[in-house]
Design an enzyme around this catalytic site. Structure first.
Site, PDB file in Angstrom:
ATOM      1  N   SER A 121     -13.375  50.006  16.031  1.00 44.73           N
ATOM      2  CA  SER A 121     -14.828  50.152  16.111  1.00 44.73           C
ATOM      3  C   SER A 121     -15.503  49.370  15.002  1.00 44.73           C
ATOM      4  CB  SER A 121     -15.206  51.621  16.024  1.00 44.73           C
ATOM      5  OG  SER A 121     -14.603  52.217  14.915  1.00 44.73           O
ATOM      6  N   HIS A 142     -13.801  46.979  22.780  1.00 43.55           N
ATOM      7  CA  HIS A 142     -14.314  48.187  22.136  1.00 43.55           C
ATOM      8  C   HIS A 142     -15.024  49.076  23.161  1.00 43.55           C
ATOM      9  CE1 HIS A 142     -17.182  50.164  19.069  1.00 43.55           C
ATOM     10  NE2 HIS A 142     -16.088  50.856  19.191  1.00 43.55           N
ATOM     11  N   GLU A 154     -17.544  46.208  24.359  1.00 40.93           N
ATOM     12  CA  GLU A 154     -17.827  45.048  23.517  1.00 40.93           C
ATOM     13  C   GLU A 154     -16.548  44.212  23.471  1.00 40.93           C
ATOM     14  OE1 GLU A 154     -21.142  46.410  20.247  1.00 40.93           O
ATOM     15  OE2 GLU A 154     -19.123  47.171  19.979  1.00 40.93           O
ATOM     16  N   ASN A 192     -22.276  49.719  17.043  1.00 41.52           N
ATOM     17  CA  ASN A 192     -22.050  50.559  15.861  1.00 41.52           C
ATOM     18  C   ASN A 192     -22.920  50.139  14.685  1.00 41.52           C
ATOM     19  OD1 ASN A 192     -20.294  52.358  16.944  1.00 41.52           O
ATOM     20  ND2 ASN A 192     -18.445  51.417  16.122  1.00 41.52           N
TER      21      ASN A 192
HETATM   22  N1  3HC Z   1     -14.756  62.649  29.613  1.00 40.38           N
HETATM   23  C1  3HC Z   1     -15.039  62.388  30.899  1.00 40.38           C
HETATM   24  N2  3HC Z   1     -16.230  62.648  31.463  1.00 40.38           N
HETATM   25  C2  3HC Z   1     -17.149  63.251  30.701  1.00 40.38           C
HETATM   26  C3  3HC Z   1     -16.925  63.575  29.349  1.00 40.38           C
HETATM   27  C4  3HC Z   1     -15.658  63.250  28.811  1.00 40.38           C
HETATM   28  N3  3HC Z   1     -15.360  63.493  27.529  1.00 40.38           N
HETATM   29  N4  3HC Z   1     -18.051  64.142  28.842  1.00 40.38           N
HETATM   30  C5  3HC Z   1     -18.935  64.169  29.836  1.00 40.38           C
HETATM   31  N5  3HC Z   1     -18.397  63.639  30.947  1.00 40.38           N
HETATM   32  C6  3HC Z   1     -19.048  63.442  32.230  1.00 40.38           C
HETATM   33  C7  3HC Z   1     -19.326  64.762  32.891  1.00 40.38           C
HETATM   34  O1  3HC Z   1     -18.207  65.180  33.656  1.00 40.38           O
HETATM   35  C8  3HC Z   1     -20.509  64.416  33.764  1.00 40.38           C
HETATM   36  O2  3HC Z   1     -20.060  63.749  34.928  1.00 40.38           O
HETATM   37  P1  3HC Z   1     -20.852  63.930  36.313  1.00 40.38           P
HETATM   38  O3  3HC Z   1     -22.252  63.456  36.084  1.00 40.38           O
HETATM   39  O4  3HC Z   1     -20.072  63.061  37.240  1.00 40.38           O
HETATM   40  O5  3HC Z   1     -20.763  65.392  36.595  1.00 40.38           O
HETATM   41  C9  3HC Z   1     -21.279  63.379  32.938  1.00 40.38           C
HETATM   42  O6  3HC Z   1     -20.332  62.853  32.003  1.00 40.38           O
HETATM   43  C10 3HC Z   1     -22.430  63.974  32.201  1.00 40.38           C
HETATM   44  O7  3HC Z   1     -21.912  65.021  31.376  1.00 40.38           O
HETATM   45  P2  3HC Z   1     -22.655  66.376  31.110  1.00 40.38           P
HETATM   46  O8  3HC Z   1     -23.524  66.728  32.287  1.00 40.38           O
HETATM   47  O9  3HC Z   1     -21.657  67.385  30.666  1.00 40.38           O
HETATM   48  O10 3HC Z   1     -23.537  66.128  29.824  1.00 40.38           O
HETATM   49  P3  3HC Z   1     -24.622  65.024  29.539  1.00 40.38           P
HETATM   50  O11 3HC Z   1     -25.450  64.665  30.712  1.00 40.38           O
HETATM   51  O12 3HC Z   1     -25.309  65.518  28.322  1.00 40.38           O
HETATM   52  O13 3HC Z   1     -23.804  63.736  29.160  1.00 40.38           O
HETATM   53  C11 3HC Z   1     -22.764  62.380  27.539  1.00 40.38           C
HETATM   54  C12 3HC Z   1     -22.845  63.785  28.156  1.00 40.38           C
HETATM   55  C13 3HC Z   1     -22.232  61.407  28.556  1.00 40.38           C
HETATM   56  C14 3HC Z   1     -21.814  62.492  26.363  1.00 40.38           C
HETATM   57  C15 3HC Z   1     -24.210  61.940  27.102  1.00 40.38           C
HETATM   58  O14 3HC Z   1     -24.794  62.950  26.338  1.00 40.38           O
HETATM   59  C16 3HC Z   1     -24.198  60.660  26.283  1.00 40.38           C
HETATM   60  O15 3HC Z   1     -24.150  59.571  26.820  1.00 40.38           O
HETATM   61  N6  3HC Z   1     -24.322  60.806  24.948  1.00 40.38           N
HETATM   62  C17 3HC Z   1     -24.316  59.662  24.031  1.00 40.38           C
HETATM   63  C18 3HC Z   1     -22.899  59.384  23.623  1.00 40.38           C
HETATM   64  C19 3HC Z   1     -22.800  58.158  22.763  1.00 40.38           C
HETATM   65  O16 3HC Z   1     -23.734  57.675  22.152  1.00 40.38           O
HETATM   66  N7  3HC Z   1     -21.590  57.630  22.696  1.00 40.38           N
HETATM   67  C20 3HC Z   1     -21.301  56.460  21.885  1.00 40.38           C
HETATM   68  C21 3HC Z   1     -20.776  56.894  20.576  1.00 40.38           C
HETATM   69  S1  3HC Z   1     -20.358  55.530  19.541  1.00 40.38           S
HETATM   70  C22 3HC Z   1     -18.809  55.131  19.982  1.00 40.38           C
HETATM   71  O17 3HC Z   1     -18.174  55.749  20.797  1.00 40.38           O
HETATM   72  C23 3HC Z   1     -18.235  53.954  19.296  1.00 40.38           C
HETATM   73  C24 3HC Z   1     -17.202  54.375  18.329  1.00 40.38           C
HETATM   74  O18 3HC Z   1     -16.607  53.182  17.866  1.00 40.38           O
HETATM   75  C25 3HC Z   1     -17.748  55.127  17.159  1.00 40.38           C
END
Ligand code: 3HC
Length: 551
Positions: A121, A142, A154, A192
């Protein structure tokens, strides 16, 4: 020659690795999933089956399809099992020595023409590549957490990478149903570098104690309209990961905005890493769960006022009147200079939403007439008519304050900021200053809550919480664009596809107005002199030229 990638190896089966296994297997590729011990490999299998079982139980996946997906994955605890892979992607902890070891071992195992990818990352791909026998076959891929959900990949190239390899990985990402953005090797890449500095700022804000944990999260989720509040997102990503990225960004840039906040460092040392350890900014029912068990941080909630005046015209005023009336309160609306200001007498809470807009141009928004013409006299009449003990609530930085300036010095003033509704809700921020009576703040808070708004109570600082989080984030995106690292479109794609933003930073600036963002930043910069808050020259250029970034 187009590469035919059929068998993929994934090394490291933590949250990201297991998610990446799921992505490849769902797309029909054979996957060899490797971790260091049989127990860790089993843990990886558990992550995959739980995620797929959840999809089956939600009716999103057929049981037979789940079995086919699982059937494509072989779990192992030896890197030698990767000998037949066309591509190996590592997702092990962010330590250069671990990555170098794994890549050196893989160099001796995989075929000469197989690709070595890293899900790092933040670490330098160039450095990872330079330590391998064939640096030209090393590339960054990424993914974003949760990898099965978020569309961004990415693709990180180095000086060693040729176009054929980056093209092949771009096509592979598309085959996985993802949105690739190809960029060169720079600390934090696109997403990031922007996201983690935004999260670090949020942690620093929380550290000040100026705002509660829940209010800070509401600022991000409801105020800006992001999928999660910043502290909730920190807990999802893992505080150790955030600290690692902060360290890398800070070491590369020496930008204080990227330095790990003291609280973050302490939480990592204390093992409060977020959801994965069951405790981060929030406490969870168990490790790995997203279910919060602790009560919201306490805030003083007073009684809502039952009699309120709303002074001003326009949409905000009309909406406020409607909302307050729906609570059963008695509402005095004063939207026109011909109205009798004596109706304000005895009203305990007076909200000032800007002047009646009459057409003269004073430089304020909405053709405000404030003190530049006869309405100015009306403003001082209002100020005289308001009871000395009434709580006065200016809700903008313009006309409301002009009225407030006419008040007696001991009249309680509690500034509030009403935000436009986002897809997730509508925020009203209530500012509390050193001289503000806490009971006046809680009355205003309760009155706005009763009117159906989600309130945030915070210390009276430029930008309060929502803009103080958002505007520096937008400024950083402009600085990245100006540095020539990525286009506005790629930056917007990175943040929408990688972090679930409803719109990217440039779409947001175009919607708010570059002039508004630059002015907000200038106010914040004026208060703190913090370098990251100085409006980027390119932002000022767009503001002056009234030119959008997109389209
Ligand atoms: N694995 C698989 N599917 C998942 C999951 C997981 N861990 N978490 C959620 N889902 C799926 C759910 O099953 C659901 O699917 P569906 O619509 O088909 O039923 C869908 O995602 C939406 O989940 P929820 O309804 O439970 O909850 P939300 O609508 O709040 O979505 C979220 C959850 C997708 C995590 C959303 O809140 C989100 O996009 N948050 C932002 C996350 C973010 O910014 N991530 C990037 C972080 S930085 C990074 O990763 C880089 C690293 O290098 C640091």
């Amino acid at each position: 020659m187009a590469r035919d990638i059929k068998i993929v190896g994934v090394v490291g089966l933590g949250t990201m690795g297991a998610g990446i296994v799921e992505v490849f297997a769902k797309a029909g590729l054979q996957v060899v999933a490797v971790d260091g011990t049989p127990e860790l490999a089993d843990r990886g299998r558990g992550f995959l089956t739980r995620s797929l079982d959840r999809a089956v139980s939600r009716g999103k996946l057929e049981a037979a399809t789940r079995d086919e997906i699982v059937g494509r994955v072989t779990f192992a605890d030896q890197l030698t099992r990767l000998s037949g892979a066309d591509l190996v992607i590592e997702a092990v902890p962010e330590r250069m020595e671990i990555k170098n070891d794994i890549f050196a071992t893989l160099d001796g195992i995989i075929a000469e023409d197989a690709i070595l990818a890293s899900n790092t990352s933040s670490l330098s791909l160039t450095e990872i590549a330079a330590h391998t026998r064939h640096p030209s076959r090393v590339i960054g891929m990424h993914f974003f957490n949760p990898a099965p959900v978020l569309a961004l990949v990415e693709v990180i190239t180095t000086l060693f990478t040729d176009d054929e390899l980056s093209g092949a990985i771009r096509s592979l990402a598309e085959r996985l149903g993802k949105q690739p953005v190809v960029v060169s090797d720079r600390a934090g890449f696109v997403a990031n570098a922007l996201l983690i500095t935004y999260l670090a700022r949020a942690i620093r804000t929380y550290e000040t104690g100026h705002v509660s944990r829940e209010d800070l999260d509401n600022a991000g989720k409801l105020g800006i309209g992001l999928p999660m509040g910043p502290l909730t997102l920190c807990d999802l990503i893992g505080l150790d990961v955030i600290k690692e990225v902060c360290d890398v960004l800070y070491n590369a840039t020496h930008d204080p905005a990227a330095a790990p906040p003291a609280l973050l460092t302490q939480m990592v040392i204390a093992g409060r890493l977020g959801r994965k350890t069951g405790r981060g900014f929030y406490t969870y029912e168990k490790s790995g769960s997203g279910v919060v068990t602790d009560a919201p941080e306490p805030v003083a909630i007073g009684a809502a006022a039952t009699s309120i005046a709303v002074v001003g015209a326009g949409e905000v005023a009309a909406d406020l009147v409607k909302r307050l009336e729906s609570t059963g309160a008695s509402v005095t609306a004063l939207d026109d200079p011909t109205r009798d200001t004596s109706t304000l007498a005895g009203v305990p809470v007076v909200m000032l939403t800007g002047g009646p807009h009459g057409g003269a141009d004073c430089g304020h928004e909405g053709d405000c007439t404030c003190e530049e013409d006869a309405t100015g006299a009306w403003f001082s009449e209002i100020a005289t008519a308001i009871d000395r003990t009434a709580i006065v609530v200016p809700t903008d930085d313009q006309c409301g304050w002009i009225i407030a300036e006419h008040l007696e010095s001991d009249t309680p003033v509690v500034p509030a900021r009403l935000h436009v509704a986002t897809r997730t809700g509508q925020i009203a921020e209530v500012a509390s200053g050193l001289d503000t009576d806490p009971s006046a703040v809680s009355t205003v808070d309760a009155t706005l809550r009763a009117a159906g708004l989600t309130t945030i109570v915070a210390r009276d600082r430029a930008g309060l919480v929502v803009d103080a989080l958002l505007y520096p984030h937008l400024n950083a995106a402009v600085q990245m664009l100006d540095s020539g690292y990525a286009s506005a479109t790629d930056i917007d794609t990175a943040m929408t596809a990688g972090c679930g933003y409803p719109k990217g930073p440039f779409a947001m600036i175009d919607e708010i107005g570059a002039d508004e963002v630059a002015a907000g930043l200038a106010r914040m910069h004026g208060e703190t002199n913090e370098q990251a808050l100085a409006p980027a020259p390119l932002l000022i250029e767009h503001a002056v030229a009234a030119k959008p970034f997109l389209g």
